[in-house]
Every structure is written in C-alpha cells, then in structure tokens.
Design an enzyme around this catalytic site. Structure first.
Site, mmCIF file in Angstrom:
data_model
loop_
_atom_site.group_PDB
_atom_site.id
_atom_site.type_symbol
_atom_site.label_atom_id
_atom_site.label_comp_id
_atom_site.label_asym_id
_atom_site.label_seq_id
_atom_site.Cartn_x
_atom_site.Cartn_y
_atom_site.Cartn_z
ATOM 1 N N HIS A 291 0.843 -1.197 0.000
ATOM 2 C CA HIS A 291 0.000 0.000 0.000
ATOM 3 C C HIS A 291 0.880 1.250 0.000
ATOM 4 O O HIS A 291 0.600 2.218 -0.694
ATOM 5 C CB HIS A 291 -0.871 0.067 1.263
ATOM 6 C CG HIS A 291 -1.850 -1.061 1.418
ATOM 7 N ND1 HIS A 291 -1.830 -1.898 2.499
ATOM 8 C CD2 HIS A 291 -2.879 -1.482 0.643
ATOM 9 C CE1 HIS A 291 -2.812 -2.785 2.396
ATOM 10 N NE2 HIS A 291 -3.459 -2.560 1.272
ATOM 11 N N SER B 204 0.580 -8.900 1.466
ATOM 12 C CA SER B 204 -0.883 -8.903 1.483
ATOM 13 C C SER B 204 -1.341 -8.822 2.936
ATOM 14 O O SER B 204 -0.691 -9.379 3.829
ATOM 15 C CB SER B 204 -1.401 -10.201 0.859
ATOM 16 O OG SER B 204 -2.738 -10.418 1.235
ATOM 17 N N GLY C 176 -2.828 -1.783 -7.304
ATOM 18 C CA GLY C 176 -1.696 -2.719 -7.375
ATOM 19 C C GLY C 176 -1.879 -3.779 -8.444
ATOM 20 O O GLY C 176 -2.976 -4.294 -8.652
HETATM 21 P P1 AMP Z 1 -6.399 -4.020 -0.318
HETATM 22 O O1 AMP Z 1 -6.256 -3.214 0.925
HETATM 23 O O2 AMP Z 1 -5.881 -5.409 -0.183
HETATM 24 O O3 AMP Z 1 -7.769 -3.936 -0.918
HETATM 25 O O4 AMP Z 1 -5.434 -3.355 -1.390
HETATM 26 C C1 AMP Z 1 -5.512 -1.997 -1.708
HETATM 27 C C2 AMP Z 1 -4.645 -1.741 -2.916
HETATM 28 O O5 AMP Z 1 -3.294 -2.091 -2.624
HETATM 29 C C3 AMP Z 1 -5.065 -2.571 -4.145
HETATM 30 O O6 AMP Z 1 -4.982 -1.763 -5.299
HETATM 31 C C4 AMP Z 1 -4.033 -3.666 -4.157
HETATM 32 O O7 AMP Z 1 -3.796 -4.197 -5.446
HETATM 33 C C5 AMP Z 1 -2.801 -2.937 -3.644
HETATM 34 N N1 AMP Z 1 -1.831 -3.887 -3.107
HETATM 35 C C6 AMP Z 1 -2.075 -4.885 -2.225
HETATM 36 N N2 AMP Z 1 -0.948 -5.598 -2.000
HETATM 37 C C7 AMP Z 1 0.013 -5.058 -2.784
HETATM 38 C C8 AMP Z 1 1.398 -5.352 -3.019
HETATM 39 N N3 AMP Z 1 2.008 -6.353 -2.411
HETATM 40 N N4 AMP Z 1 2.082 -4.568 -3.884
HETATM 41 C C9 AMP Z 1 1.475 -3.533 -4.512
HETATM 42 N N5 AMP Z 1 0.175 -3.205 -4.333
HETATM 43 C C10 AMP Z 1 -0.548 -3.948 -3.489
#
Ligand code: AMP
Length: 270
Positions: A33, A180, A143
């Site tokens: 993030h 993640s 991401g």
């Molecule tokens: P989330 O909180 O899991 O819904 O993710 C929020 C944003 O962060 C989304 O656009 C994800 O694709 C991105 N994201 C999550 N994990 C990663 C990572 N390891 N590298 C880059 N972006 C990420």
C-alpha cells in the site's frame, strides 16, 4: 493529516481540491500500500487514502468478519508518510443510495477470481463507483498484484469518469512473497511454502516455450504443485495482460494463480 469519518466532512474538505490522487484500501496498511501512496504523493498535488472494508465484495461472511483491522497502526503509518486526507466511512454512509441498475460482469470477464468468487467484482465495482463519485480523484492508484481487479476497475471507471487508473508494481518480501494483509493469517511454515511455490513458478515461467500448449501444461503442473505443497490451487493459467484472454505466447502474458494455504486464499501473478 485530516481524518474524514463521513461523506459530509469529505465533501466539505475536498470542495476546492484539484489534482487529487486516491489510494483505495481495506486497511492493515503494508509496504505494498505504501508504494501506491508514495507514487500518489509524488505525482499528485494532494493524496487521499480511503480505508473501507467493503462487505459487498466478500463472498464469504467469515472472511469479512475475520478481515484484519489495525486502524491505529494504519493512521500512524499514514501520518508518517504525510498523506493529506484519510477517509474512513461507515457502511451506511457508502451504501446510502440504492443503485438504479445492478452491476453485472460481461460473460467474457467471468474468469479467474470472478469465476471462483461469485459477486466479488460486482461488489468491488459498486464500491469504487461510489468512492469515485464522492472523492472525484484525478488519479487512482492500484496494485498489479490484484491485476484482474485493476483491469475491471479501469475499464468500468473509464466509461463513466475522467479519473485515470494507474497500475503499480507488486511489492514482495525478500522471499518473493507478495505482501498482502492476509499474510498475517499464515503460519511461518505456510509463509515459507508460499515463498517456495512463488520461486518455483518464477522458474517455471522461464521454461515455458511457444512450442507447447502452455495452458494445458499448467493444468498438469497445477496437479503436481498441489501434491508437492499440500495446497489447493483454484486456478493456474497463462493469460494476456491486454484482454486477459488465455495466451499461448510469452509476449505480454503472465501466470495467474489463486490458491488456499492454511485456509487462507492468496493470489498472485508472475
Ligand atoms: P487491499 O487493501 O488489499 O484492498 O489493497 C488496496 C490496494 O493495494 C489494491 O490496489 C491492491 O492491489 C494494492 N496492493 C495490495 N498488495 C500489494 C502489493 N504487495 N504490492 C502492490 N500493491 C498492493
């Protein structure tokens, strides 16, 4: 950093703001993030991070209930990064209005995660539509780890708004595992296995050749990996990044995987 807890406050604060970069998240902020946020801070006049665990995108109630939540820690990180605004709305605030027409995926898009998580992307598109409507950002940072999500959101938003959707690279730990929020649910052993699996897939990608039917080969490999790692693979497919169609050439294509380990569902693409 201004913390905005409802849409009324949000509207008031953002009234005169232009060139806004938005990073939508579900919280439990990690370095993945942070990478998106740093890009927005660099490229946009102001940056807003939203933290909203969206119930409509969970196809499993227990998964929603057990989704990690670390709001205090998140706010400390965001403050240190010098984010301008954090939006933390309540469910009722986001879903105040009923939509006139239900969001439906096209048949050709019901592949990969859309095939296995019924209603998931409809929920993602619904919440993104509502957030963009409220925030009206110039750019949204997403991401590449969740490539199908980025692909569908970009297509959906481009039809309706002038907002640009920007794809950012996947951030991994030093053992190749994509960061993640769900990784904290893994045991040390499972994290290690995941790392071995991802390294195996990286090697496998290098050996893929045009002379074989890549997807048929991956289907066989998937059985082998399930046996070797004691995991359940939902899909292991080679697809084109442009239209997400199955691919038989290495050009502009990646391996997409979803698997369960320790009952935690992880996805990646390589
Ligand atoms: P989330 O909180 O899991 O819904 O993710 C929020 C944003 O962060 C989304 O656009 C994800 O694709 C991105 N994201 C999550 N994990 C990663 C990572 N390891 N590298 C880059 N972006 C990420």
């Amino acid at each position: 950093m201004k913390i905005l807890l409802n849409s009324t406050k949000l509207k008031k604060e953002l009234k005169k703001i232009e060139g806004l970069g938005h990073v939508p998240t579900m919280g439990s902020i990690h370095k993945g993030h942070e990478f998106l946020i740093l890009r927005s801070l660099k490229e946009c006049k102001k940056t807003i991070v939203s933290i909203f665990v969206n119930p409509t995108q969970f196809n499993n109630k227990d998964d929603f209930k057990s989704y990690p939540n670390n709001i205090k820690k998140d706010l400390n990180i965001l403050r240190k990064l010098k984010v301008d605004f954090v939006f933390i709305p309540k469910i009722n605030d986001i879903y105040k209005f009923k939509r006139k027409r239900k969001i439906k995926l096209k048949k050709k898009d019901i592949i990969l995660c859309a095939k296995f998580r019924k209603g998931h992307f409809e929920g993602v598109l619904d919440v993104m539509d509502r957030l963009v409507n409220m925030i009206n950002p110039k750019k949204i940072y997403m991401g590449q780890k969740d490539y199908q999500q980025y692909y569908l959101v970009k297509k959906f938003l481009e039809k309706k708004y002038s907002t640009q959707t920007i794809k950012c690279k996947t951030i991994r730990n030093n053992q190749s595992v994509a960061l993640s929020s769900r990784n904290i649910k893994l045991t040390t052993d499972s994290l290690f296995k995941t790392s071995m699996l991802i390294k195996d897939l990286k090697k496998l990608k290098k050996t893929l050749s045009q002379s074989i039917n890549i997807n048929r080969y991956l289907k066989k490999k998937s059985e082998e990996l399930m046996q070797n790692y004691g995991i359940k693979i939902e899909y292991l497919e080679f697809r084109n990044l442009k239209d997400l169609k199955k691919s038989d050439t290495k050009k502009n294509s990646k391996i997409f995987i979803a698997f369960y380990i320790d009952e935690v569902r992880l996805i990646d693409n390589l």
